[in-house]
Scaffold this motif. Structure first.
Motif, PDB file in Angstrom:
ATOM      1  N   LEU A   1      -6.419   3.413   5.569  1.00 41.97           N
ATOM      2  CA  LEU A   1      -7.600   2.956   4.825  1.00 41.97           C
ATOM      3  C   LEU A   1      -7.664   1.435   4.724  1.00 41.97           C
ATOM      4  O   LEU A   1      -8.704   0.874   4.383  1.00 41.97           O
ATOM      5  N   HIS A   2      -6.542   0.776   5.029  1.00 42.63           N
ATOM      6  CA  HIS A   2      -6.459  -0.679   4.896  1.00 42.63           C
ATOM      7  C   HIS A   2      -6.276  -1.380   6.233  1.00 42.63           C
ATOM      8  O   HIS A   2      -5.918  -2.561   6.272  1.00 42.63           O
TER       9      HIS A   2
ATOM     10  N   TYR B   1       0.829  -1.199   0.000  1.00 39.37           N
ATOM     11  CA  TYR B   1       0.000   0.000   0.000  1.00 39.37           C
ATOM     12  C   TYR B   1       0.870   1.259   0.000  1.00 39.37           C
ATOM     13  O   TYR B   1       2.052   1.215   0.327  1.00 39.37           O
ATOM     14  N   GLU B   2       0.255   2.398  -0.339  1.00 42.44           N
ATOM     15  CA  GLU B   2       0.916   3.679  -0.204  1.00 42.44           C
ATOM     16  C   GLU B   2       0.937   4.070   1.276  1.00 42.44           C
ATOM     17  O   GLU B   2      -0.093   3.940   1.953  1.00 42.44           O
TER      18      GLU B   2
ATOM     19  N   LYS C   1       0.722   6.873   2.771  1.00 45.00           N
ATOM     20  CA  LYS C   1      -0.287   7.870   3.133  1.00 45.00           C
ATOM     21  C   LYS C   1      -1.686   7.273   3.222  1.00 45.00           C
ATOM     22  O   LYS C   1      -2.572   7.856   3.852  1.00 45.00           O
ATOM     23  N   ASN C   2      -1.876   6.102   2.606  1.00 47.50           N
ATOM     24  CA  ASN C   2      -3.198   5.467   2.595  1.00 47.50           C
ATOM     25  C   ASN C   2      -3.285   4.258   3.518  1.00 47.50           C
ATOM     26  O   ASN C   2      -4.275   3.525   3.490  1.00 47.50           O
TER      27      ASN C   2
END
Length: 294
Positions: free
Chosen positions: A53-54, A46-47, A49-50
């Motif tokens: 969200l996960h 994943y990124e 910064k994200n």
């Protein structure tokens, strides 16, 4: 207290991040939270910064294996950029090699100062021709080329390995056609044709090198760190020879150490009789000197 063994038992991304963060905090790493987020994100695909969200998503066996390896290396003192072999700078991604420094956020002040000079002397769209001395990863030059669409850069470094890394980074960031490399020392390979010269040269005093952190001494190339007995060797070369390669109404822009501003002001007056403008970084420290050659 968390342990490497416990990482393999964690069911979701949030639990994994919290436990890795705990390990890094226990080890008193300076950027424990950020390091944990970047490494967990990379291992999980994943990124950074994200990542939040996960949080509820599961963690594969492959991701567990990766993060365990990353954590072991980080706790042994290996910097995150060296673990991943890459580093972000100016919103772009740069591969690293043994011959290059990791681009650091403070150096973005050099990009900002250079773009301000360009904006004031013809605009960002002007066909600028500039040189980057000691290019390393190419981060400074490539960041500038990403903002100056018609510019061309000649990037100089004494290390062919560093230049190879820089060319690959230029290709990855779609500026290779405007990024020319020359293996050589300081301004020696260049002739008078440049609108400005930028450099993030070695500026640490030789006597201070031994006191640097383990992370720096073990993983950064000494050629890119050691600035000589007074830390000014590179500046003397650049300031003293800049006029030979610069056009009229041009500039030499250089990153400096936090305590070198007064020395650079005096040195520039002594060598070329010109005044220096200092630009400060986000922490308020003098970070870049700008010398305008009339």
């Amino acid at each position: 207290m968390s342990s490497l063994f416990e990482l393999s038992k964690l069911a979701n991304v949030q639990a994994l991040y919290i436990n890795v963060r705990g390990l890094f905090r226990d080890a008193q790493l300076a950027e424990a939270d950020l390091d944990a987020r970047v490494l967990v994100a990379e291992a999980s695909g994943y990124e950074p910064k994200n990542l939040a969200l996960h949080y509820d998503e599961g963690v594969s066996a492959q991701a567990h294996a990766k993060i365990s390896k990353y954590v072991e290396q980080r706790l042994a003192g290996k910097p995150v950029g060296r673990i991943l072999g890459k580093r972000e700078f100016w919103g772009l991604e740069f591969s690293l090699s043994a011959a290059t420094l990791e681009p650091r956020p403070d150096t973005e002040t050099l990009i900002e100062a250079t773009l301000a000079f360009c904006q004031a002397h013809g605009g960002l769209d002007k066909p600028w021709v500039f040189a980057d001395i000691g290019t390393g990863t190419g981060a400074v030059a490539i960041a500038l080329l990403s903002e100056l669409p018609n510019a061309v850069c000649v990037a100089v470094d004494v290390s062919e390995e560093a230049l190879q890394t820089a060319r690959q980074n230029a290709a990855n960031n779609d500026v290779l056609k405007r990024f020319l490399t020359v293996c050589g020392s300081y301004l020696d390979p260049l002739a008078r044709s440049f609108d400005f010269v930028v450099s993030n040269p070695p500026y640490i005093r030789s006597a201070v090198i031994e006191g640097l952190s383990h992370e720096v001494k073990q993983h950064d190339p000494m050629l890119a760190l050691d600035g000589g007995v007074d830390g000014l060797t590179a500046y003397k070369e650049l300031i003293g020879n800049a006029k030979r390669v610069l056009k009229t109404n041009s500039a030499l822009l250089m990153e400096i150490g936090f305590d070198q501003a007064n020395e650079l002001i005096n040195l520039t007056r002594e060598l070329v009789g010109l005044e220096v403008r200092c630009e400060r970084d986000l922490a308020g420290q003098p970070r870049v000197v700008v010398v305008v050659f009339p």
